[in-house]
Design a protein around this motif. Sequence first.
Motif, PDB file in Angstrom:
ATOM      1  N   ALA A   1      -6.490   4.355   1.995  1.00 12.29           N
ATOM      2  CA  ALA A   1      -5.298   3.612   1.555  1.00 12.29           C
ATOM      3  C   ALA A   1      -5.416   3.237   0.082  1.00 12.29           C
ATOM      4  O   ALA A   1      -6.496   2.901  -0.405  1.00 12.29           O
ATOM      5  N   VAL A   2      -4.286   3.292  -0.616  1.00 13.39           N
ATOM      6  CA  VAL A   2      -4.197   2.867  -2.016  1.00 13.39           C
ATOM      7  C   VAL A   2      -3.558   1.487  -2.039  1.00 13.39           C
ATOM      8  O   VAL A   2      -2.414   1.316  -1.601  1.00 13.39           O
ATOM      9  N   ALA A   3      -4.296   0.495  -2.538  1.00  8.77           N
ATOM     10  CA  ALA A   3      -3.829  -0.889  -2.545  1.00  8.77           C
ATOM     11  C   ALA A   3      -3.254  -1.265  -3.904  1.00  8.77           C
ATOM     12  O   ALA A   3      -3.772  -0.855  -4.950  1.00  8.77           O
ATOM     13  N   ILE A   4      -2.180  -2.067  -3.880  1.00 10.16           N
ATOM     14  CA  ILE A   4      -1.530  -2.529  -5.102  1.00 10.16           C
ATOM     15  C   ILE A   4      -1.632  -4.051  -5.144  1.00 10.16           C
ATOM     16  O   ILE A   4      -1.103  -4.737  -4.268  1.00 10.16           O
ATOM     17  N   GLU A   5      -2.311  -4.554  -6.163  1.00  9.00           N
ATOM     18  CA  GLU A   5      -2.556  -5.991  -6.302  1.00  9.00           C
ATOM     19  C   GLU A   5      -1.687  -6.553  -7.421  1.00  9.00           C
ATOM     20  O   GLU A   5      -1.566  -5.947  -8.487  1.00  9.00           O
TER      21      GLU A   5
ATOM     22  N   ASN B   1       6.575  -7.954  -7.545  1.00  5.28           N
ATOM     23  CA  ASN B   1       6.413  -7.956  -6.089  1.00  5.28           C
ATOM     24  C   ASN B   1       7.596  -7.289  -5.393  1.00  5.28           C
ATOM     25  O   ASN B   1       7.417  -6.551  -4.414  1.00  5.28           O
ATOM     26  N   ALA B   2       8.803  -7.528  -5.888  1.00  4.65           N
ATOM     27  CA  ALA B   2       9.987  -6.910  -5.292  1.00  4.65           C
ATOM     28  C   ALA B   2       9.938  -5.395  -5.414  1.00  4.65           C
ATOM     29  O   ALA B   2      10.309  -4.661  -4.486  1.00  4.65           O
ATOM     30  N   ALA B   3       9.461  -4.912  -6.547  1.00  3.18           N
ATOM     31  CA  ALA B   3       9.358  -3.465  -6.743  1.00  3.18           C
ATOM     32  C   ALA B   3       8.301  -2.857  -5.835  1.00  3.18           C
ATOM     33  O   ALA B   3       8.494  -1.763  -5.285  1.00  3.18           O
ATOM     34  N   ILE B   4       7.185  -3.556  -5.642  1.00  2.54           N
ATOM     35  CA  ILE B   4       6.125  -3.031  -4.786  1.00  2.54           C
ATOM     36  C   ILE B   4       6.589  -2.969  -3.332  1.00  2.54           C
ATOM     37  O   ILE B   4       6.306  -1.996  -2.618  1.00  2.54           O
ATOM     38  N   VAL B   5       7.303  -3.985  -2.881  1.00  2.00           N
ATOM     39  CA  VAL B   5       7.826  -3.981  -1.513  1.00  2.00           C
ATOM     40  C   VAL B   5       8.686  -2.743  -1.284  1.00  2.00           C
ATOM     41  O   VAL B   5       8.675  -2.132  -0.204  1.00  2.00           O
ATOM     42  N   ALA B   6       9.426  -2.333  -2.313  1.00  2.00           N
ATOM     43  CA  ALA B   6      10.326  -1.186  -2.179  1.00  2.00           C
ATOM     44  C   ALA B   6       9.590   0.138  -2.015  1.00  2.00           C
ATOM     45  O   ALA B   6      10.137   1.094  -1.464  1.00  2.00           O
ATOM     46  N   ILE B   7       8.335   0.218  -2.486  1.00  2.00           N
ATOM     47  CA  ILE B   7       7.595   1.483  -2.367  1.00  2.00           C
ATOM     48  C   ILE B   7       6.491   1.412  -1.309  1.00  2.00           C
ATOM     49  O   ILE B   7       5.839   2.412  -1.024  1.00  2.00           O
ATOM     50  N   ALA B   8       6.268   0.239  -0.735  1.00  2.08           N
ATOM     51  CA  ALA B   8       5.138   0.045   0.174  1.00  2.08           C
ATOM     52  C   ALA B   8       5.386   0.657   1.546  1.00  2.08           C
ATOM     53  O   ALA B   8       6.516   0.690   2.042  1.00  2.08           O
ATOM     54  N   CYS B   9       4.309   1.121   2.173  1.00  2.00           N
ATOM     55  CA  CYS B   9       4.359   1.678   3.529  1.00  2.00           C
ATOM     56  C   CYS B   9       4.106   0.561   4.540  1.00  2.00           C
ATOM     57  O   CYS B   9       3.033  -0.052   4.544  1.00  2.00           O
ATOM     58  N   ARG B  10       5.070   0.317   5.408  1.00  2.00           N
ATOM     59  CA  ARG B  10       4.957  -0.779   6.372  1.00  2.00           C
ATOM     60  C   ARG B  10       3.804  -0.560   7.360  1.00  2.00           C
ATOM     61  O   ARG B  10       3.022  -1.480   7.637  1.00  2.00           O
TER      62      ARG B  10
ATOM     63  N   TYR C   1       0.843  -1.191   0.000  1.00  2.00           N
ATOM     64  CA  TYR C   1       0.000   0.000   0.000  1.00  2.00           C
ATOM     65  C   TYR C   1       0.880   1.244   0.000  1.00  2.00           C
ATOM     66  O   TYR C   1       1.955   1.247   0.596  1.00  2.00           O
ATOM     67  N   LEU C   2       0.392   2.309  -0.624  1.00  2.00           N
ATOM     68  CA  LEU C   2       1.043   3.605  -0.451  1.00  2.00           C
ATOM     69  C   LEU C   2       0.738   4.107   0.966  1.00  2.00           C
ATOM     70  O   LEU C   2      -0.188   3.617   1.619  1.00  2.00           O
ATOM     71  N   PRO C   3       1.495   5.089   1.456  1.00  2.00           N
ATOM     72  CA  PRO C   3       1.193   5.637   2.789  1.00  2.00           C
ATOM     73  C   PRO C   3      -0.258   6.104   2.855  1.00  2.00           C
ATOM     74  O   PRO C   3      -0.759   6.761   1.939  1.00  2.00           O
ATOM     75  N   ARG C   4      -0.915   5.761   3.937  1.00  2.00           N
ATOM     76  CA  ARG C   4      -2.341   6.053   4.084  1.00  2.00           C
ATOM     77  C   ARG C   4      -2.593   7.544   4.279  1.00  2.00           C
ATOM     78  O   ARG C   4      -1.846   8.229   4.985  1.00  2.00           O
ATOM     79  N   ALA C   5      -3.659   8.038   3.679  1.00  2.00           N
ATOM     80  CA  ALA C   5      -4.064   9.430   3.864  1.00  2.00           C
ATOM     81  C   ALA C   5      -5.089   9.513   4.991  1.00  2.00           C
ATOM     82  O   ALA C   5      -5.334   8.531   5.705  1.00  2.00           O
TER      83      ALA C   5
END
Length: 317
Positions: A212-216, A225-234, A110-114
């Motif tokens: 939240a913006v979800a990436i499927e 998946n590796a690229a998404i992990v790099a931009i995802a908000c923990r 997910y991107l950082p939640r608003a």
Amino acid sequence: MTQASPAFPLAFNARLTIGTRGSPLALWQAHAVRDALAQTLGRTPESIVVEVIRTSGDRIQDRALAEAGGKGLFTKEIEEALTDGRIDLAVHSAKDVATFLPEGLHLAGYLPRADVRDALIQREGAGLADLPQGARIGTASLRREAQLRRLRPDLDVALLRGNVQTRLAKVRGGEFHGTLLALAGLDRLGIANEASAVLDTANFLPAVGQGAVAIETRIADEATNAAIVAIACRATGIALAAERAFLAALDGSCRTPIAGLATVESGEVRLKGLVLSPDGRDAAEADVRAPVADAARLGAACGTELRQSAPARALGL
């Protein structure tokens, strides 16, 4: 074009395609993911394609989603394109994602939640208390309807479908005294000033995933998946793990008014959950905490507890 970062597979030198709905808000979300990926991969944003896919939810405007098949209608065709390999990733509003995903797909991040709160837009006044007796409020959300009726039983709550601009236009045009929209969406579209009032989560809980913006992605697509992990908000991922497990335990859909909000702070996740009857008169709620490592277990336990304690009418039984 800049070269792909050596930290990622060479497959990213090939075309990368994002699938999304075509509303202004959906496109904002897809472009936000595209820009984050481009920076991470060392590519220009223009080298990542955004493909608009019209969904069943976009086509059906004359009835509530609960009558048409549930909120998965906003993701069905996009997920089919993802499964078939026509797109590499899908971008959704997290609150629109069905509780259970098609086989082979998962939410990779997910991107950082608003801001998670709901905003009230009304023709006159600045809050629920200012609405006249019997005011007509438009919404397509059973959650919002039930919470409105809980706070203001006198209101006339009626169906209002369409994108943000459509709903605002119907309030301005006098068809409704007001409507409720996610503040995050208004903010992302640069029109947060349209909000007459912002509703506190203390007495008006948001939808699971709101803001939240979800990436499927495909589970087997290791490179994406590796690229998404790099931009995802923990932190957002932890909160959504709790919220979605809560929803799954309740077997939540558009047919039951369910609200939930998880927050992460100081190594703990706190989850507030609410289940209501459609008229808002009956409700069961919980406020629980656990270490972040137990986020999904916390959500599942909270959902199970409310399923057992909620009045039958609140669960549509």
